[in-house]
Design an enzyme around this catalytic site. Structure first.
Site, mmCIF file in Angstrom:
data_model
loop_
_atom_site.group_PDB
_atom_site.id
_atom_site.type_symbol
_atom_site.label_atom_id
_atom_site.label_comp_id
_atom_site.label_asym_id
_atom_site.label_seq_id
_atom_site.Cartn_x
_atom_site.Cartn_y
_atom_site.Cartn_z
ATOM 1 N N GLU A 1 0.782 -1.230 0.000
ATOM 2 C CA GLU A 1 0.000 0.000 0.000
ATOM 3 C C GLU A 1 0.815 1.283 0.000
ATOM 4 O OE1 GLU A 1 -3.124 -0.059 2.932
ATOM 5 O OE2 GLU A 1 -4.184 -1.572 1.793
ATOM 6 N N GLU B 1 -5.701 -8.362 0.393
ATOM 7 C CA GLU B 1 -6.440 -7.966 1.607
ATOM 8 C C GLU B 1 -7.870 -7.653 1.219
ATOM 9 O OE1 GLU B 1 -4.835 -4.729 3.998
ATOM 10 O OE2 GLU B 1 -2.788 -5.484 3.725
HETATM 11 C C1 BGC Z 1 -3.491 -2.104 5.670
HETATM 12 C C2 BGC Z 1 -3.549 -2.861 6.976
HETATM 13 C C3 BGC Z 1 -4.714 -2.347 7.817
HETATM 14 C C4 BGC Z 1 -5.992 -2.605 7.054
HETATM 15 C C5 BGC Z 1 -7.283 -2.260 7.792
HETATM 16 C C6 BGC Z 1 -4.834 -1.798 5.088
HETATM 17 O O1 BGC Z 1 -4.837 -0.447 4.688
HETATM 18 O O2 BGC Z 1 -2.642 -2.763 4.771
HETATM 19 O O3 BGC Z 1 -2.320 -2.748 7.611
HETATM 20 O O4 BGC Z 1 -4.751 -2.904 9.078
HETATM 21 O O5 BGC Z 1 -5.953 -1.865 5.867
HETATM 22 O O6 BGC Z 1 -7.477 -0.890 7.900
#
Ligand code: BGC
Length: 461
Positions: free
Chosen positions: A170, A366
């Site tokens: 990110e 993610e």
């Molecule tokens: C990040 C994580 C974060 C998640 C939830 C992402 O932007 O990679 O580190 O915990 O979002 O907000």
């Protein structure tokens, strides 16, 4: 590019600083986040109290992570994405290797593989050795070489067991949200970044893109058989008011900043001209050497990791950096922490990547959600989180539909297995499908854990 014929990966993702704890164990050096939380009490503006990742989910303890691997097995996961703490490996940032730090990750990989879980390794998820931060961090052009040397050490040590590496997690979120906010809080200013800071941050962004390209080149030159990519926070941008030309322009510029910049760089070898022109207005000194662009062009990513949480609505807003306001425009009645819940936009995004960027292999590195305590209700031996459960179900369905429609999707990683240290928000924001009682380290699988297990079981194979 190495082609790795593989099964679809189902997993969960985490980051070193958010779960490991052990902040001073076995010769680890300090990272910028150790300093932000312990010295500068960085969580205070957001949550009114000091919290740190000093213990977090205590996964630096092997006893603890072996129990968590048991949960991953119960889930039916066949992959786990985690990041490496640079300051555990190189306490001084460069030079001397701290062998116990390397041994920890080596053993974790062995334990994962023994459990039938493929390790996917992120080299950098925001925690930079403090000594390097003090040398200007990513603004210093030497950071490109620092990262290259560190990456080579990790890839050499783990590469015989790790097939997929991610250079950076990110870029936009770390360089344009986290770092300027952290610096502002330390200086006693309002946390929000300014346009001038965005202009300044163009330099570290370019250093990340260049460093990622060079590490990709090194990786292939070393003869590694696997793949190396990047995990981008992709946020589809729509105008708040589609009738307003100014809002439409804000959405286009926002898309350039958050999405197109890195996508164009790694898959087309160019930077978006509209965006660079705006950044240069705020930082006339920012220029991109053609020699750097040649390196970037020659070394595209083997795969794209997409971190998808939400869509955004952008509007013209003089008070926001570059005049693009999209942080406080969520129209949803029940608000998810990271923005409007729009599974259809994940589908559209995956097809956009197919259409506009040559259909690269994609992993959703993610995807997950948190809504607040009302969606974290302890009930008997589980925790009811119906909104998170529904969110995960709908996003997996949208992703699989895009796959059916031709997107080269190869895996899905839920953020996150465990509730963990959520940066500026400390432990106040839970994203886990397993509840963590941080006082006792007790784990309690939530409703969403059971739902994800069923989805994996019915889509496996
Ligand atoms: C990040 C994580 C974060 C998640 C939830 C992402 O932007 O990679 O580190 O915990 O979002 O907000």
């Amino acid at each position: 590019m190495a082609t790795v014929a593989n099964k679809f990966l189902w997993g969960t993702a985490s980051a070193a600083y958010q779960v490991e704890g052990g902040w001073q164990a076995d010769g680890k050096g300090l990272s910028n986040w150790d300093v932000y939380t312990n010295r500068y009490r960085i969580t205070v503006p957001a949550i009114g109290k000091q919290e740190t990742g000093n213990v977090a989910c205590n996964t630096y303890s092997r006893d603890q992570y072996l129990r968590d691997l048991g949960l991953m097995r119960e889930l039916g996961a066949n992959a786990y994405r985690f990041s490496i703490s640079w300051s555990r490996i190189l306490p001084d940032g460069t030079g001397r290797v701290n062998e116990p730090g390397l041994a920890y990750y080596s053993r974790l990989c062995d334990d994962l593989i023994a459990a039938g879980i493929e390790p996917m390794v992120t080299l950098f998820h925001w925690d930079l050795p403090q000594v390097l931060q003090e040398k200007g961090g990513w603004s210093n052009r030497q950071s490109v070489q620092w990262f290259r040397d560190y990456a080579a050490i990790v890839i050499r040590a783990l590469g015989d067991r790790v097939d997929k590496f991610i250079t950076f997690n990110e870029p936009f979120i770390d360089l344009f949200l986290m770092e300027p906010s952290a610096q502002n809080i330390i200086a006693g200013r309002s946390p929000n970044a300014t346009s001038a800071q965005y202009g300044e941050q163009a330099t570290p962004m370019h250093h990340w893109i260049l460093a990622s390209a060079l590490v990709t080149e090194d990786f292939h030159k070393s003869g590694h058989h696997g793949m190396i990519g990047v995990a981008l926070p992709l946020v589809p941008m729509k105008p708040v008011n589609p009738e307003s030309a100014a809002d439409r322009a804000a959405a286009t510029l926002g898309d350039g900043l958050v999405n197109r910049w890195w996508l164009d760089a790694v898959f087309k070898g160019t930077y978006p001209a509209d965006l660079i022109a705006v950044l240069q207005k705020h930082n006339p000194a920012f220029t991109v050497p053609e020699a750097d662009m040649a390196v970037i062009r020659a070394n595209p990513s083997d795969f794209l990791g997409i971190n998808y949480y939400a869509q955004a609505y952008a509007r013209e807003d003089a008070l926001s950096p570059l005049g693009v306001g999209w942080m406080n425009t969520n129209p949803d009645e029940v608000k998810m922490f990271n923005g409007p819940v729009r599974p259809d936009e994940l589908y559209n995004l995956l097809l956009r990547i197919k259409r506009e960027y040559g259909n690269p292999p994609v992993f959703i590195t993610e995807n997950g959600a948190g809504f607040g305590d009302f969606d974290e209700v302890m009930q008997g031996d589980t925790v009811k989180d119906p909104l998170r459960t529904d969110y995960i179900r709908r996003h997996i369905a949208a992703a699989l539909k895009a796959r059916t429609d031709g997107a080269d999707l190869r895996g899905y990683f839920c953020w996150s297995l465990l509730d963990n240290f959520e940066w500026m928000q400390g432990y106040e924001r839970r994203f886990g499908i397993v509840h963590v009682d941080f006082a006792t380290q007790k784990r309690t699988p939530k409703q969403s854990f059971h739902a994800y297990r069923e989805m994996i079981a019915s889509n496996a194979g």
